[in-house]
Design a protein around this motif. Structure first.
Motif, PDB file in Angstrom:
ATOM      1  N   THR A 178       2.830  -4.085   0.375  1.00  0.00           N
ATOM      2  CA  THR A 178       1.956  -3.608   1.442  1.00  0.00           C
ATOM      3  C   THR A 178       2.000  -4.541   2.640  1.00  0.00           C
ATOM      4  O   THR A 178       2.053  -4.093   3.800  1.00  0.00           O
ATOM      5  CB  THR A 178       0.517  -3.477   0.927  1.00  0.00           C
ATOM      6  OG1 THR A 178       0.506  -2.661  -0.240  1.00  0.00           O
ATOM      7  CG2 THR A 178      -0.380  -2.853   1.970  1.00  0.00           C
ATOM      8  N   PHE A 179       1.983  -5.844   2.381  1.00  0.00           N
ATOM      9  CA  PHE A 179       2.023  -6.827   3.471  1.00  0.00           C
ATOM     10  C   PHE A 179       3.323  -6.712   4.262  1.00  0.00           C
ATOM     11  O   PHE A 179       3.319  -6.740   5.498  1.00  0.00           O
ATOM     12  CB  PHE A 179       1.872  -8.234   2.902  1.00  0.00           C
ATOM     13  CG  PHE A 179       1.920  -9.318   3.932  1.00  0.00           C
ATOM     14  CD1 PHE A 179       0.807  -9.607   4.701  1.00  0.00           C
ATOM     15  CD2 PHE A 179       3.079 -10.056   4.130  1.00  0.00           C
ATOM     16  CE1 PHE A 179       0.846 -10.613   5.659  1.00  0.00           C
ATOM     17  CE2 PHE A 179       3.131 -11.058   5.086  1.00  0.00           C
ATOM     18  CZ  PHE A 179       2.013 -11.343   5.855  1.00  0.00           C
ATOM     19  N   GLY A 224      -1.103   2.431  -2.592  1.00  0.00           N
ATOM     20  CA  GLY A 224      -2.119   1.884  -3.464  1.00  0.00           C
ATOM     21  C   GLY A 224      -2.922   2.896  -4.259  1.00  0.00           C
ATOM     22  O   GLY A 224      -3.801   2.502  -5.028  1.00  0.00           O
ATOM     23  N   PHE A 231       0.723  -6.100  -3.526  1.00  0.00           N
ATOM     24  CA  PHE A 231       0.158  -6.795  -2.371  1.00  0.00           C
ATOM     25  C   PHE A 231       1.260  -7.203  -1.396  1.00  0.00           C
ATOM     26  O   PHE A 231       1.140  -7.016  -0.172  1.00  0.00           O
ATOM     27  CB  PHE A 231      -0.617  -8.019  -2.854  1.00  0.00           C
ATOM     28  CG  PHE A 231      -1.257  -8.824  -1.770  1.00  0.00           C
ATOM     29  CD1 PHE A 231      -2.506  -8.493  -1.270  1.00  0.00           C
ATOM     30  CD2 PHE A 231      -0.612  -9.933  -1.251  1.00  0.00           C
ATOM     31  CE1 PHE A 231      -3.094  -9.248  -0.270  1.00  0.00           C
ATOM     32  CE2 PHE A 231      -1.192 -10.691  -0.258  1.00  0.00           C
ATOM     33  CZ  PHE A 231      -2.436 -10.350   0.245  1.00  0.00           C
ATOM     34  N   LEU A 232       2.352  -7.751  -1.917  1.00  0.00           N
ATOM     35  CA  LEU A 232       3.460  -8.177  -1.063  1.00  0.00           C
ATOM     36  C   LEU A 232       4.158  -6.990  -0.408  1.00  0.00           C
ATOM     37  O   LEU A 232       4.535  -7.058   0.760  1.00  0.00           O
ATOM     38  CB  LEU A 232       4.457  -8.998  -1.890  1.00  0.00           C
ATOM     39  CG  LEU A 232       3.946 -10.349  -2.410  1.00  0.00           C
ATOM     40  CD1 LEU A 232       4.984 -11.005  -3.300  1.00  0.00           C
ATOM     41  CD2 LEU A 232       3.575 -11.260  -1.250  1.00  0.00           C
ATOM     42  N   LEU A 289      -8.810 -12.711   2.496  1.00  0.00           N
ATOM     43  CA  LEU A 289      -7.413 -12.343   2.250  1.00  0.00           C
ATOM     44  C   LEU A 289      -6.681 -13.460   1.531  1.00  0.00           C
ATOM     45  O   LEU A 289      -5.939 -13.228   0.565  1.00  0.00           O
ATOM     46  CB  LEU A 289      -6.726 -12.013   3.578  1.00  0.00           C
ATOM     47  CG  LEU A 289      -5.257 -11.585   3.504  1.00  0.00           C
ATOM     48  CD1 LEU A 289      -5.126 -10.282   2.726  1.00  0.00           C
ATOM     49  CD2 LEU A 289      -4.675 -11.431   4.897  1.00  0.00           C
ATOM     50  N   LEU A 291      -4.321 -13.785  -7.085  1.00  0.00           N
ATOM     51  CA  LEU A 291      -3.201 -13.039  -7.658  1.00  0.00           C
ATOM     52  C   LEU A 291      -2.061 -13.970  -8.075  1.00  0.00           C
ATOM     53  O   LEU A 291      -1.470 -13.806  -9.152  1.00  0.00           O
ATOM     54  CB  LEU A 291      -2.692 -12.015  -6.638  1.00  0.00           C
ATOM     55  CG  LEU A 291      -3.602 -10.807  -6.379  1.00  0.00           C
ATOM     56  CD1 LEU A 291      -3.037  -9.955  -5.245  1.00  0.00           C
ATOM     57  CD2 LEU A 291      -3.761  -9.960  -7.628  1.00  0.00           C
ATOM     58  N   SER A 304       0.118   0.737  -9.447  1.00  0.00           N
ATOM     59  CA  SER A 304      -1.327   0.927  -9.581  1.00  0.00           C
ATOM     60  C   SER A 304      -1.664   1.735 -10.838  1.00  0.00           C
ATOM     61  O   SER A 304      -2.653   1.439 -11.527  1.00  0.00           O
ATOM     62  CB  SER A 304      -1.883   1.610  -8.339  1.00  0.00           C
ATOM     63  OG  SER A 304      -1.198   2.831  -8.089  1.00  0.00           O
ATOM     64  N   VAL A 354      -7.798 -13.631  -2.114  1.00  0.00           N
ATOM     65  CA  VAL A 354      -7.168 -12.596  -2.942  1.00  0.00           C
ATOM     66  C   VAL A 354      -5.741 -13.002  -3.297  1.00  0.00           C
ATOM     67  O   VAL A 354      -5.305 -12.884  -4.462  1.00  0.00           O
ATOM     68  CB  VAL A 354      -7.184 -11.244  -2.203  1.00  0.00           C
ATOM     69  CG1 VAL A 354      -6.335 -10.212  -2.951  1.00  0.00           C
ATOM     70  CG2 VAL A 354      -8.611 -10.733  -2.047  1.00  0.00           C
ATOM     71  N   ALA A 355      -5.001 -13.495  -2.298  1.00  0.00           N
ATOM     72  CA  ALA A 355      -3.617 -13.899  -2.543  1.00  0.00           C
ATOM     73  C   ALA A 355      -3.546 -15.045  -3.551  1.00  0.00           C
ATOM     74  O   ALA A 355      -2.725 -15.029  -4.476  1.00  0.00           O
ATOM     75  CB  ALA A 355      -2.955 -14.297  -1.231  1.00  0.00           C
ATOM     76  N   GLY A 413       0.247  -6.472  -9.584  1.00  0.00           N
ATOM     77  CA  GLY A 413      -0.680  -6.384  -8.467  1.00  0.00           C
ATOM     78  C   GLY A 413      -0.241  -7.252  -7.305  1.00  0.00           C
ATOM     79  O   GLY A 413      -0.365  -6.861  -6.132  1.00  0.00           O
ATOM     80  N   LEU A 414       0.272  -8.439  -7.596  1.00  0.00           N
ATOM     81  CA  LEU A 414       0.803  -9.314  -6.550  1.00  0.00           C
ATOM     82  C   LEU A 414       1.995  -8.681  -5.850  1.00  0.00           C
ATOM     83  O   LEU A 414       2.126  -8.764  -4.625  1.00  0.00           O
ATOM     84  CB  LEU A 414       1.200 -10.663  -7.160  1.00  0.00           C
ATOM     85  CG  LEU A 414       1.850 -11.674  -6.214  1.00  0.00           C
ATOM     86  CD1 LEU A 414       0.890 -12.067  -5.093  1.00  0.00           C
ATOM     87  CD2 LEU A 414       2.311 -12.922  -6.993  1.00  0.00           C
TER      88      LEU A 414
END
Length: 326
Positions: A306-307, A249, A303-304, A43, A50, A276, A46-47, A299-300
């Protein structure tokens, strides 16, 4: 002497077995710790990837990257506001459609469905979850979108679109494709996930608890509202969050039916785009560091988003559990 030797042999065997079990416990604990740390490292990797890829776009546009709508690869001017808006709106439509329908199906299967129908209905729901997203996209483009264009959207424009408050939301020509169509497709896609999890957690309610409620004279709705949902709320919220993550996503199905237009419209019938879908459409055509970095930056952002959503759900669950304990 023979008995003493036998006793000593048994003691040695017991000690060896205890030592072996202790070593197995240590090995098992170490292995599980390794896998847990590995997940965190992946994880974090990936962060970091990105963030590193998004830095050129962040340096070039700053905060304006998430507050502007312009998207012009020719002049290297990029703003992610339209994809962010499309992602959130389509996910919201999907949840508005998927959650009530999923709850209704799960409650019917667990509370009111005849025994002979439970298994076929459950299998049908699970088969929906196994359909590839691109199949949903093809079906949406060639079957669902024409139906929306000829039937649903004209009806919404002529009825709901005439109301003073909602006229801007349901205005414009019936394209068939658009934000509403993409949201409905996503609602159909998340339905089997939420339904399966909700059904499974509903079935964990002890039969004695249900029977006691019915014995006190409660109706089916009262049993569901006062017994089943409080008992299973953690699992239900988890299922909803899983569906929301899928909606945020999803790529290919949305790309087929949303219209892929980098603009924000007040009407949900108009074409739009999502993060996406934009990445999938343009990544192979991205020329230059800024263009590629802008796509990675989106994409980042996804990601944020979703987080943050999953973190908020976890905090809500913790508060619900504390409230229940109090």
């Amino acid at each position: 002497m023979t008995e003493i030797a036998l006793d000593l042999s048994e003691d040695v065997t017991v000690l060896r077995r205890a030592r072996r079990q202790r070593l197995q416990d240590v090995a098992f604990r170490t292995a599980t710790l390794f896998f847990a740390v590995l997940v965190l490292l992946i994880l974090g990797g990936v962060a970091v990837a990105l963030i590193d890829g998004a830095m050129p776009a962040i340096r070039a546009f700053g905060v304006g990257f998430v507050t502007t709508e312009v998207w012009n690869p020719v002049t290297d001017q990029f703003g992610a506001l339209a994809p962010i808006y499309g992602t959130l709106v389509t996910a919201a439509i999907a949840m508005l459609v998927g959650i009530p329908v999923s709850f209704g199906i799960a409650l019917f299967i667990t509370e009111m469905c005849p025994t002979w129908l439970k298994r076929p209905l459950g299998i049908a729901i699970e088969l929906l979850a196994g359909i590839p997203s691109i199949i949903y996209g093809i079906w949406g483009l060639f079957v669902f979108a024409p139906f929306m264009q000829s039937t649903v959207q004209p009806f919404l424009i002529d009825t709901v679109g005439q109301l003073p408050v909602l006229e801007n939301i349901f205005m414009g020509p019936p394209y068939g494709i658009g934000v509403l169509t993409a949201g409905l497709i996503l609602g159909i896609m998340v339905l089997p996930f939420i339904t399966s999890i909700t059904r499974d957690v509903f079935e964990t309610v002890p039969p004695m608890v249900r029977e006691s409620a019915y014995g006190l004279g409660a109706t089916t709705w009262e049993v569901v509202w006062n017994v089943v949902l409080p008992y299973t709320r953690t699992g239900v919220v988890g299922g909803v969050m899983l569906g929301l993550g899928r909606a945020l996503g999803e790529t290919m199905a949305v790309t087929f039916v949303i219209g892929n237009a980098h603009r924000i419209s007040s009407s949900i019938l108009a074409p739009g785009t999502t993060i996406s879908a934009s990445i999938a459409n343009e990544f192979t055509e991205a020329v230059g560091d800024v263009y590629t970095s802008a796509l990675i930056a989106m994409g980042l952002i996804l990601f944020l988003i979703t987080f943050v959503v999953l973190s908020a759900a976890k905090i809500m669950l913790i508060r619900l559990q504390r409230k229940a304990g109090a």
